[in-house]
Motif scaffolding. Structure first.
Motif, PDB file in Angstrom:
ATOM      1  N   THR A 121       0.799  -1.226   0.000  1.00  0.00           N
ATOM      2  CA  THR A 121       0.000   0.000   0.000  1.00  0.00           C
ATOM      3  C   THR A 121       0.833   1.279   0.000  1.00  0.00           C
ATOM      4  O   THR A 121       0.277   2.371   0.088  1.00  0.00           O
ATOM      5  N   SER A 122       2.146   1.174  -0.123  1.00  0.00           N
ATOM      6  CA  SER A 122       2.993   2.370  -0.038  1.00  0.00           C
ATOM      7  C   SER A 122       2.674   3.381  -1.135  1.00  0.00           C
ATOM      8  O   SER A 122       2.592   4.585  -0.870  1.00  0.00           O
ATOM      9  N   ALA A 123       2.476   2.928  -2.374  1.00  0.00           N
ATOM     10  CA  ALA A 123       2.133   3.861  -3.457  1.00  0.00           C
ATOM     11  C   ALA A 123       0.742   4.444  -3.235  1.00  0.00           C
ATOM     12  O   ALA A 123       0.497   5.621  -3.526  1.00  0.00           O
ATOM     13  N   LEU A 124      -0.170   3.638  -2.706  1.00  0.00           N
ATOM     14  CA  LEU A 124      -1.519   4.121  -2.422  1.00  0.00           C
ATOM     15  C   LEU A 124      -1.484   5.250  -1.393  1.00  0.00           C
ATOM     16  O   LEU A 124      -2.154   6.280  -1.561  1.00  0.00           O
ATOM     17  N   VAL A 125      -0.703   5.076  -0.348  1.00  0.00           N
ATOM     18  CA  VAL A 125      -0.592   6.119   0.683  1.00  0.00           C
ATOM     19  C   VAL A 125       0.019   7.380   0.084  1.00  0.00           C
ATOM     20  O   VAL A 125      -0.470   8.499   0.320  1.00  0.00           O
ATOM     21  N   ALA A 126       1.061   7.240  -0.726  1.00  0.00           N
ATOM     22  CA  ALA A 126       1.708   8.402  -1.349  1.00  0.00           C
ATOM     23  C   ALA A 126       0.746   9.124  -2.292  1.00  0.00           C
ATOM     24  O   ALA A 126       0.668  10.364  -2.285  1.00  0.00           O
ATOM     25  N   GLU A 127       0.009   8.376  -3.087  1.00  0.00           N
ATOM     26  CA  GLU A 127      -0.931   9.001  -4.017  1.00  0.00           C
ATOM     27  C   GLU A 127      -2.101   9.650  -3.274  1.00  0.00           C
ATOM     28  O   GLU A 127      -2.590  10.704  -3.680  1.00  0.00           O
ATOM     29  N   THR A 128      -2.539   9.036  -2.179  1.00  0.00           N
ATOM     30  CA  THR A 128      -3.608   9.642  -1.383  1.00  0.00           C
ATOM     31  C   THR A 128      -3.129  10.952  -0.771  1.00  0.00           C
ATOM     32  O   THR A 128      -3.880  11.934  -0.722  1.00  0.00           O
ATOM     33  N   ALA A 129      -1.870  10.999  -0.344  1.00  0.00           N
ATOM     34  CA  ALA A 129      -1.305  12.256   0.171  1.00  0.00           C
ATOM     35  C   ALA A 129      -1.323  13.327  -0.915  1.00  0.00           C
ATOM     36  O   ALA A 129      -1.685  14.489  -0.648  1.00  0.00           O
ATOM     37  N   ASP A 130      -0.960  12.958  -2.138  1.00  0.00           N
ATOM     38  CA  ASP A 130      -1.008  13.916  -3.253  1.00  0.00           C
ATOM     39  C   ASP A 130      -2.438  14.377  -3.508  1.00  0.00           C
ATOM     40  O   ASP A 130      -2.686  15.565  -3.745  1.00  0.00           O
ATOM     41  N   LEU A 131      -3.384  13.453  -3.449  1.00  0.00           N
ATOM     42  CA  LEU A 131      -4.794  13.785  -3.662  1.00  0.00           C
ATOM     43  C   LEU A 131      -5.292  14.747  -2.587  1.00  0.00           C
ATOM     44  O   LEU A 131      -5.949  15.750  -2.895  1.00  0.00           O
ATOM     45  N   TRP A 132      -4.985  14.453  -1.345  1.00  0.00           N
ATOM     46  CA  TRP A 132      -5.396  15.340  -0.253  1.00  0.00           C
ATOM     47  C   TRP A 132      -4.750  16.715  -0.411  1.00  0.00           C
ATOM     48  O   TRP A 132      -5.400  17.739  -0.225  1.00  0.00           O
ATOM     49  N   PHE A 133      -3.462  16.732  -0.733  1.00  0.00           N
ATOM     50  CA  PHE A 133      -2.747  18.001  -0.894  1.00  0.00           C
ATOM     51  C   PHE A 133      -3.426  18.860  -1.954  1.00  0.00           C
ATOM     52  O   PHE A 133      -3.726  20.037  -1.723  1.00  0.00           O
ATOM     53  N   HIS A 134      -3.683  18.284  -3.108  1.00  0.00           N
ATOM     54  CA  HIS A 134      -4.292  19.067  -4.177  1.00  0.00           C
ATOM     55  C   HIS A 134      -5.741  19.436  -3.850  1.00  0.00           C
ATOM     56  O   HIS A 134      -6.224  20.482  -4.292  1.00  0.00           O
ATOM     57  N   SER A 135      -6.423  18.615  -3.066  1.00  0.00           N
ATOM     58  CA  SER A 135      -7.757  18.985  -2.588  1.00  0.00           C
ATOM     59  C   SER A 135      -7.676  20.215  -1.690  1.00  0.00           C
ATOM     60  O   SER A 135      -8.515  21.121  -1.783  1.00  0.00           O
ATOM     61  N   LEU A 136      -6.669  20.272  -0.846  1.00  0.00           N
ATOM     62  CA  LEU A 136      -6.481  21.429   0.027  1.00  0.00           C
ATOM     63  C   LEU A 136      -6.125  22.675  -0.763  1.00  0.00           C
ATOM     64  O   LEU A 136      -6.556  23.783  -0.425  1.00  0.00           O
ATOM     65  N   VAL A 137      -5.340  22.515  -1.834  1.00  0.00           N
ATOM     66  CA  VAL A 137      -5.035  23.657  -2.708  1.00  0.00           C
ATOM     67  C   VAL A 137      -6.330  24.172  -3.333  1.00  0.00           C
ATOM     68  O   VAL A 137      -6.579  25.383  -3.378  1.00  0.00           O
ATOM     69  N   MET A 138      -7.183  23.257  -3.803  1.00  0.00           N
ATOM     70  CA  MET A 138      -8.464  23.650  -4.389  1.00  0.00           C
ATOM     71  C   MET A 138      -9.323  24.404  -3.368  1.00  0.00           C
ATOM     72  O   MET A 138      -9.859  25.472  -3.662  1.00  0.00           O
ATOM     73  N   LEU A 139      -9.425  23.842  -2.164  1.00  0.00           N
ATOM     74  CA  LEU A 139     -10.198  24.515  -1.122  1.00  0.00           C
ATOM     75  C   LEU A 139      -9.648  25.907  -0.844  1.00  0.00           C
ATOM     76  O   LEU A 139     -10.402  26.878  -0.735  1.00  0.00           O
ATOM     77  N   SER A 140      -8.332  26.017  -0.744  1.00  0.00           N
ATOM     78  CA  SER A 140      -7.685  27.298  -0.489  1.00  0.00           C
ATOM     79  C   SER A 140      -8.006  28.300  -1.597  1.00  0.00           C
ATOM     80  O   SER A 140      -8.303  29.469  -1.330  1.00  0.00           O
ATOM     81  N   HIS A 141      -7.965  27.838  -2.820  1.00  0.00           N
ATOM     82  CA  HIS A 141      -8.238  28.710  -3.962  1.00  0.00           C
ATOM     83  C   HIS A 141      -9.657  29.267  -3.890  1.00  0.00           C
ATOM     84  O   HIS A 141      -9.914  30.388  -4.331  1.00  0.00           O
TER      85      HIS A 141
END
Length: 109
Positions: A60-80
């Motif tokens: 699940t290591s790639a899944l965790v890394a990709e989920t972190a990227d997804l959350w990060f970009h979701s936070l950027v969207m919210l911030s925008h």
């Protein structure tokens, strides 16, 4: 766990004001909502693929890394759009004690 989100929220707010040449977050904001949404869509697809791969491999290591990227970009969207993780956490907290079926039925859509 909320400390990480609080710190990241502050970092995103700070970086939004920086030069787009020196900050990835500033560059995304400068490029606008459509670009942020494109990145979010890319990260969503990569997360789905990583989940399928993890189901087959058990890693699940790639899944965790990709989920972190997804959350990060979701936070950027919210911030925008003038929101942050606190709004999402408040919504999740509001849903505690309610079944998923009840919550879905309560939406005015």
């Amino acid at each position: 766990m909320n400390d990480v989100l609080a710190e990241l929220t502050q970092v995103l707010a700070d970086r939004r004001q920086r030069n787009p040449e020196s900050s990835y977050v500033a560059r995304l904001h400068h490029q606008g909502l459509n670009r942020i949404l494109e990145k979010l869509g890319e990260e969503c697809t990569e997360t789905l693929i990583a989940a399928k791969d993890a189901a087959h491999s058990g890693d699940t290591s790639a899944l965790v890394a990709e989920t972190a990227d997804l959350w990060f970009h979701s936070l950027v969207m919210l911030s925008h759009l003038g929101e942050n993780a606190d709004a999402v956490l408040a919504e999740l907290a509001r849903r505690f004690g309610m079944s998923g079926l009840e919550e879905k039925a309560s939406r005015n859509r």
